[in-house]
Design a protein around this motif. Structure first.
Motif, PDB file in Angstrom:
ATOM      1  N   GLN A  11       0.753  -1.326   0.351  1.00 59.10           N
ATOM      2  CA  GLN A  11      -0.108   0.046  -0.205  1.00 59.10           C
ATOM      3  C   GLN A  11       0.900   1.748   0.011  1.00 59.10           C
ATOM      4  OE1 GLN A  11       0.926  -1.518   2.043  1.00 59.10           O
ATOM      5  NE2 GLN A  11       1.010  -0.569   4.393  1.00 59.10           N
ATOM      6  N   ALA A  12       2.127   1.323   0.369  1.00 62.65           N
ATOM      7  CA  ALA A  12       3.072   2.236   0.018  1.00 62.65           C
ATOM      8  C   ALA A  12       3.177   3.372  -1.114  1.00 62.65           C
ATOM      9  CB  ALA A  12       4.760   1.903   0.249  1.00 62.65           C
ATOM     10  N   ARG A  13       3.095   4.205  -0.892  1.00 62.33           N
ATOM     11  CA  ARG A  13       3.495   5.205  -1.689  1.00 62.33           C
ATOM     12  C   ARG A  13       4.615   5.722  -1.993  1.00 62.33           C
ATOM     13  NH1 ARG A  13      -0.115   2.469  -2.822  1.00 62.33           N
ATOM     14  NH2 ARG A  13      -2.144   3.188  -3.236  1.00 62.33           N
ATOM     15  N   MET A  14       4.769   6.654  -3.242  1.00 65.54           N
ATOM     16  CA  MET A  14       6.234   6.951  -3.719  1.00 65.54           C
ATOM     17  C   MET A  14       5.810   8.203  -4.399  1.00 65.54           C
ATOM     18  SD  MET A  14      10.163   7.301  -3.036  1.00 65.54           S
ATOM     19  CE  MET A  14      10.866   8.687  -3.486  1.00 65.54           C
ATOM     20  N   VAL A  15       6.081   9.603  -4.018  1.00 67.03           N
ATOM     21  CA  VAL A  15       5.835  11.243  -4.258  1.00 67.03           C
ATOM     22  C   VAL A  15       7.128  11.795  -5.120  1.00 67.03           C
ATOM     23  CG1 VAL A  15       4.556  13.314  -4.206  1.00 67.03           C
ATOM     24  CG2 VAL A  15       3.702  11.221  -3.738  1.00 67.03           C
ATOM     25  N   VAL A  16       7.397  12.059  -6.409  1.00 70.91           N
ATOM     26  CA  VAL A  16       9.084  12.352  -6.931  1.00 70.91           C
ATOM     27  C   VAL A  16       8.411  14.092  -7.037  1.00 70.91           C
ATOM     28  CG1 VAL A  16      10.876  12.467  -8.328  1.00 70.91           C
ATOM     29  CG2 VAL A  16       8.995  10.250  -6.946  1.00 70.91           C
ATOM     30  N   VAL A  17       8.824  14.697  -6.556  1.00 72.06           N
ATOM     31  CA  VAL A  17       8.568  16.657  -6.882  1.00 72.06           C
ATOM     32  C   VAL A  17       9.943  16.607  -7.695  1.00 72.06           C
ATOM     33  CG1 VAL A  17       8.413  18.815  -5.645  1.00 72.06           C
ATOM     34  CG2 VAL A  17       7.003  16.283  -4.565  1.00 72.06           C
ATOM     35  N   GLY A  18       9.779  17.546  -9.330  1.00 73.49           N
ATOM     36  CA  GLY A  18      10.631  17.867  -8.920  1.00 73.49           C
ATOM     37  C   GLY A  18      10.737  17.457 -10.952  1.00 73.49           C
ATOM     38  N   ASP A  19      11.820  18.178 -11.885  1.00 75.08           N
ATOM     39  CA  ASP A  19      11.692  17.665 -13.316  1.00 75.08           C
ATOM     40  C   ASP A  19      13.208  17.460 -13.386  1.00 75.08           C
ATOM     41  OD1 ASP A  19      10.902  17.395 -15.295  1.00 75.08           O
ATOM     42  OD2 ASP A  19       9.936  18.764 -15.593  1.00 75.08           O
ATOM     43  N   GLY A  20      13.509  17.787 -14.708  1.00 76.29           N
ATOM     44  CA  GLY A  20      14.536  17.671 -15.188  1.00 76.29           C
ATOM     45  C   GLY A  20      14.426  16.504 -16.027  1.00 76.29           C
ATOM     46  N   PRO A  21      16.165  16.066 -16.702  1.00 79.40           N
ATOM     47  CA  PRO A  21      16.419  15.036 -18.069  1.00 79.40           C
ATOM     48  C   PRO A  21      16.257  13.690 -17.478  1.00 79.40           C
ATOM     49  CG  PRO A  21      18.518  16.168 -16.558  1.00 79.40           C
ATOM     50  CD  PRO A  21      17.275  16.701 -16.121  1.00 79.40           C
ATOM     51  N   GLN A  22      16.113  13.449 -16.701  1.00 76.33           N
ATOM     52  CA  GLN A  22      15.590  11.776 -16.280  1.00 76.33           C
ATOM     53  C   GLN A  22      14.543  11.891 -15.664  1.00 76.33           C
ATOM     54  OE1 GLN A  22      18.436  10.113 -12.838  1.00 76.33           O
ATOM     55  NE2 GLN A  22      19.592   9.464 -14.622  1.00 76.33           N
ATOM     56  N   ARG A  23      13.331  12.485 -15.629  1.00 72.31           N
ATOM     57  CA  ARG A  23      12.247  12.397 -15.564  1.00 72.31           C
ATOM     58  C   ARG A  23      11.530  10.986 -16.156  1.00 72.31           C
ATOM     59  NH1 ARG A  23       6.970  16.868 -14.403  1.00 72.31           N
ATOM     60  NH2 ARG A  23       5.225  14.955 -14.638  1.00 72.31           N
ATOM     61  N   GLN A  24      11.855  11.754 -17.585  1.00 74.95           N
ATOM     62  CA  GLN A  24      10.944  10.235 -18.030  1.00 74.95           C
ATOM     63  C   GLN A  24      11.207   8.673 -18.797  1.00 74.95           C
ATOM     64  OE1 GLN A  24      10.711  11.331 -22.660  1.00 74.95           O
ATOM     65  NE2 GLN A  24       9.344   9.903 -23.453  1.00 74.95           N
ATOM     66  N   ARG A  25      12.654   8.703 -18.172  1.00 68.23           N
ATOM     67  CA  ARG A  25      12.806   7.670 -17.998  1.00 68.23           C
ATOM     68  C   ARG A  25      12.767   6.807 -16.815  1.00 68.23           C
ATOM     69  NH1 ARG A  25      17.471   5.094 -16.027  1.00 68.23           N
ATOM     70  NH2 ARG A  25      18.546   7.095 -14.971  1.00 68.23           N
ATOM     71  N   LEU A  26      12.714   8.220 -15.741  1.00 68.59           N
ATOM     72  CA  LEU A  26      12.475   7.523 -14.012  1.00 68.59           C
ATOM     73  C   LEU A  26      11.284   6.705 -14.105  1.00 68.59           C
ATOM     74  CD1 LEU A  26      15.067  10.112 -12.637  1.00 68.59           C
ATOM     75  CD2 LEU A  26      14.813   7.543 -12.492  1.00 68.59           C
ATOM     76  N   GLN A  27      10.247   7.417 -14.835  1.00 64.49           N
ATOM     77  CA  GLN A  27       8.571   7.186 -14.839  1.00 64.49           C
ATOM     78  C   GLN A  27       8.353   5.938 -16.023  1.00 64.49           C
ATOM     79  OE1 GLN A  27       7.431  11.275 -16.720  1.00 64.49           O
ATOM     80  NE2 GLN A  27       5.894  10.595 -15.040  1.00 64.49           N
ATOM     81  N   THR A  28       9.260   5.812 -16.616  1.00 62.93           N
ATOM     82  CA  THR A  28       9.113   4.485 -17.509  1.00 62.93           C
ATOM     83  C   THR A  28       9.683   2.479 -16.522  1.00 62.93           C
ATOM     84  OG1 THR A  28       9.251   5.618 -19.547  1.00 62.93           O
ATOM     85  CG2 THR A  28       9.928   3.152 -19.357  1.00 62.93           C
ATOM     86  N   GLU A  29       9.912   3.666 -15.677  1.00 66.46           N
ATOM     87  CA  GLU A  29      11.469   2.521 -15.199  1.00 66.46           C
ATOM     88  C   GLU A  29      10.050   1.859 -13.818  1.00 66.46           C
ATOM     89  OE1 GLU A  29      14.735   3.255 -14.559  1.00 66.46           O
ATOM     90  OE2 GLU A  29      15.991   2.814 -16.621  1.00 66.46           O
ATOM     91  N   PHE A  30      10.036   2.676 -13.866  1.00 61.70           N
ATOM     92  CA  PHE A  30       9.106   3.116 -11.784  1.00 61.70           C
ATOM     93  C   PHE A  30       7.645   3.578 -12.101  1.00 61.70           C
ATOM     94  CE2 PHE A  30      13.746   3.796 -11.462  1.00 61.70           C
ATOM     95  CZ  PHE A  30      14.080   2.744 -10.561  1.00 61.70           C
ATOM     96  N   PRO A  31       6.731   2.620 -12.330  1.00 64.16           N
ATOM     97  CA  PRO A  31       5.558   2.932 -13.200  1.00 64.16           C
ATOM     98  C   PRO A  31       4.924   3.510 -11.832  1.00 64.16           C
ATOM     99  CG  PRO A  31       5.738   0.466 -13.457  1.00 64.16           C
ATOM    100  CD  PRO A  31       6.961   1.588 -13.059  1.00 64.16           C
ATOM    101  N   HIS A  32       5.117   2.863 -10.303  1.00 63.06           N
ATOM    102  CA  HIS A  32       4.163   2.761  -9.618  1.00 63.06           C
ATOM    103  C   HIS A  32       4.415   3.917  -8.108  1.00 63.06           C
ATOM    104  CE1 HIS A  32       4.302  -1.944  -9.792  1.00 63.06           C
ATOM    105  NE2 HIS A  32       3.167  -1.488 -10.610  1.00 63.06           N
ATOM    106  N   ALA A  33       5.329   5.390  -8.772  1.00 65.62           N
ATOM    107  CA  ALA A  33       5.531   6.088  -8.396  1.00 65.62           C
ATOM    108  C   ALA A  33       4.803   7.270  -9.401  1.00 65.62           C
ATOM    109  CB  ALA A  33       7.102   6.409  -8.831  1.00 65.62           C
TER     110      ALA A  33
END
Length: 385
Positions: A230-252
């Motif tokens: 049930q844990a959640r991960m919230v990522v605040v911010g932007d930058g050149p890695q955002r798209q890759r990280l969103q793809t690799e970690f879809p639960h965040a």
């Protein structure tokens, strides 16, 4: 004092240096000092040259195209300083604009102070230019050693730089706005948007770039989910890695850049703060998280080493020990319902980091630099006579 304050970054750019510089300039002006701000103009801004501000030409920083560095000839700044006659030139950043200001000030024998705010020599390692690290480090040392005083945020950084040949270092610290960042801003509405339920909610705030090591925080979240789905991960911010990280970690949950009260609500509405960076000279977000009552999991460096007590207001991992970082995140996340004392200790740690004390100390050290320089100049004049 009449202070020429030189910086390559300034709001609306959003980073720790820009926000700290803005706060410092505001403090100095509110306390009666004449501050002429010298910075690059940003996209959409007009050129400006007035008694209180000079906006120079600028260009994007390589690898950081959303940030700019200033471009100005030292002769241009020399003519301005001859006209405005500042008592001291303070340089917040070591880019081309800072170097031009240093040369101009020295040509006029004006005292110069500087800030060491960013480990640029470490950044090259994250972008495939590791061979440049010693070159950048040497540049930074030569730059700062040409000033009368260099301000650093922590004792650990002072000791590290002293061992590397940096001279005349002065620790002034960093502060946090404990009225803005407070546990009282916790929002049930925001937690509902995240689908948080009873938590735990893990939070990262910062730039999504290679040198921030964000993927480690997301890996820690995946480990937490093994026993707390049930844990959640919230990522605040932007930058050149955002798209890759969103793809690799879809639960965040990636929520982009947040500012002001919205940012404060994001902090206070989480349960645990993860900050895996090893490249910080400080890391203002650590203090913001503590002020919001969040236990902090970080490596034992920079702000965390200075303000987080291990197993008291968070957990610290040995620098570079990824397994220890993940284990610390799991340990706190899995017992998040029983961390009331840790949250209180986190808030108490932040309350001891007063911006008023930090900025008053900085102001006093600037005045001391001016006084010492005036004394040295008088002594040289007497000797010459």
């Amino acid at each position: 004092m009449h202070i020429a304050y030189v910086t390559e970054t300034y709001p609306p750019e959003l980073n720790g240096v820009a926000l700290t510089v803005e706060r410092t300039v505001r403090h100095l002006r509110q306390h009666g000092h004449q501050v002429e701000l010298i910075r690059p103009r940003q996209a959409g801004e007009a050129a400006l040259e007035s008694r209180t501000e000079l906006r120079t030409a600028g260009c994007p920083i390589p690898m950081y195209p959303d940030l700019r560095m200033g471009l100005a000839a030292s002769g241009t700044l020399k003519r301005r300083f001859e006209r405005t006659r500042p008592q001291i030139v303070h340089i917040a950043t070591e880019g081309p604009l800072g170097w031009a200001a240093l040369r101009a000030a020295q040509a006029l024998r004006l005292p110069v102070s500087s800030d060491f705010r960013t480990n640029f020599h470490q950044y090259s390692r994250y972008y495939g230019f590791g061979w440049l690290s010693p070159v950048v480090h040497d540049y930074l040392r030569r730059f700062h050693n040409r000033t009368q005083r260099t301000f650093v945020p922590t004792r650990a950084l002072r000791d590290e730089l002293t061992a590397a040949g940096f001279e005349r270092l002065d620790v002034v610290g960093r502060g946090v706005d404990t009225a803005m960042f407070s546990p009282g801003r916790r929002s049930s509405v925001l937690r509902e948007q995240w689908g948080a339920g009873e938590g735990p909610v893990l939070l990262y705030v910062g730039r999504l770039a290679a040198e921030k090591n964000v993927a480690l925080a997301l890996c820690a979240f995946e480990a937490v989910r093994l026993q707390a789905p049930q844990a959640r991960m919230v990522v605040v911010g932007d930058g050149p890695q955002r798209q890759r990280l969103q793809t690799e970690f879809p639960h965040a949950c990636f929520v982009g850049v947040q500012r002001g009260e919205a940012l404060a609500e994001h902090y206070a509405s989480a349960d645990l703060f993860l900050f895996p960076s090893l490249s910080e000279t400080f890391g203002n977000v650590t203090l913001e998280a503590l002020a919001s009552g969040l236990p902090v999991v970080a490596f034992d460096v920079a702000a965390a080493a200075e303000h987080v007590e291990d197993c008291d207001s968070g957990q610290l991992a040995p620098p570079g020990d990824d397994k220890a970082f993940i284990a610390a995140a799991c340990s706190l996340a899995w017992q998040h319902e029983h961390l009331a004392a840790v949250r209180e200790n986190a808030r108490a740690a932040a309350l001891r980091a007063s911006w008023k004390d930090v900025l008053t100390r900085f102001e006093s050290r600037l005045a001391d630099t001016v006084a010492r320089s005036a004394g040295a100049t008088a002594e040289e004049a007497a000797f010459a006579a």
